[in-house]
Write a protein that holds these residues in place. Structure first.
Motif, short mmCIF file in Angstrom:
data_model
loop_
_atom_site.label_atom_id
_atom_site.label_comp_id
_atom_site.label_asym_id
_atom_site.label_seq_id
_atom_site.Cartn_x
_atom_site.Cartn_y
_atom_site.Cartn_z
N ALA A 104 28.59 14.28 41.52
CA ALA A 104 29.73 14.23 40.60
C ALA A 104 29.78 15.50 39.76
CB ALA A 104 29.65 12.99 39.71
N ASP A 105 28.63 15.95 39.29
CA ASP A 105 28.58 17.18 38.50
C ASP A 105 29.07 18.37 39.33
OD1 ASP A 105 27.75 18.44 35.93
OD2 ASP A 105 26.38 19.55 37.25
N ALA A 106 28.67 18.41 40.60
CA ALA A 106 29.10 19.50 41.49
C ALA A 106 30.61 19.46 41.71
CB ALA A 106 28.37 19.41 42.82
N VAL A 107 31.17 18.26 41.90
CA VAL A 107 32.62 18.12 42.08
C VAL A 107 33.36 18.63 40.84
CG1 VAL A 107 34.49 16.40 42.22
CG2 VAL A 107 32.51 16.23 43.74
N ARG A 114 34.56 22.65 32.52
CA ARG A 114 33.47 23.33 31.80
C ARG A 114 32.29 22.38 31.61
NH1 ARG A 114 35.73 27.13 27.17
NH2 ARG A 114 33.51 26.97 26.75
N LYS A 115 31.10 22.94 31.65
CA LYS A 115 29.87 22.14 31.56
C LYS A 115 29.87 21.21 30.35
CE LYS A 115 24.94 22.55 32.32
NZ LYS A 115 24.89 21.81 33.55
N GLU A 116 30.30 21.70 29.20
CA GLU A 116 30.28 20.87 28.00
C GLU A 116 31.31 19.74 28.04
OE1 GLU A 116 32.54 24.70 27.01
OE2 GLU A 116 30.68 24.22 28.00
N ASN A 117 32.28 19.80 28.94
CA ASN A 117 33.29 18.75 29.06
C ASN A 117 33.02 17.76 30.18
OD1 ASN A 117 34.70 19.99 26.98
ND2 ASN A 117 35.90 21.24 28.37
N ARG A 118 32.03 18.03 31.01
CA ARG A 118 31.78 17.17 32.18
C ARG A 118 31.31 15.78 31.81
NH1 ARG A 118 28.60 21.69 35.60
NH2 ARG A 118 30.25 23.22 35.43
N VAL A 125 33.58 9.68 37.90
CA VAL A 125 33.53 10.40 39.18
C VAL A 125 32.37 9.89 40.02
CG1 VAL A 125 33.22 12.66 40.26
CG2 VAL A 125 34.74 12.42 38.29
N ALA A 126 31.22 9.62 39.38
CA ALA A 126 30.08 9.04 40.10
C ALA A 126 30.45 7.67 40.67
CB ALA A 126 28.86 8.94 39.19
#
Length: 144
Positions: A104-107, A114-118, A125-126
């Protein structure tokens, strides 16, 4: 008929819903709670979504260890699944969720989030990745 996918965590539950043809999974929302043990509002929100989307089955990600063993998180997930099943009367099945958060992080990264918004999106998403894995497995079973 639609299937709901859930990614159960200590403070959040990611929710995804299948399309009516059971081909694709879409992220819907992340349910947040203040305390890990307080599930009444979480379960009520899940029930509301079940009715809204006409859900007939629930798939919950089972957080097995990389060596395929089940630990404490699996026990808590099954307890949660039992609560969902009792409250909704719907069948609950479990889908291996190893590395879905990484996926999910990769998607999200590929999508330019942006990383801080994931963190805002990662659980739902997971849940969609967990549900899509289940949908793919039942589609494969139908073809055999």
């Amino acid at each position: 008929m639609r299937i709901m996918g859930l990614d159960y965590g200590a403070k959040t539950v990611g929710v995804a819903i299948s399309d009516e043809m059971l081909l694709t999974a879409q992220p819907v929302e992340t349910i947040k709670r203040e305390r890990a043990g307080k599930l009444r509002q979480t379960l009520a929100r899940i029930e509301t979504l079940m009715k809204e989307y006409d859900v007939e089955k629930v798939v919950i990600g089972l957080p097995k260890k990389l060596n395929n063993e089940e630990g404490d998180r699996c026990d808590k997930t099954r307890e949660f699944g039992d609560m969902v099943e009792r409250r909704s009367g719907l069948e609950v099945v479990y889908q291996d969720e190893r590395l879905t958060t990484v996926a999910a992080d990769a998607v999200l990264a590929e999508g330019g989030v942006r990383k801080e918004n994931r963190k805002e999106y990662i659980d739902k998403v997971a849940a969609s990745i967990i549900l899509q894995g289940y949908l793919d497995s039942i589609s494969k079973d139908d073809k055999e």
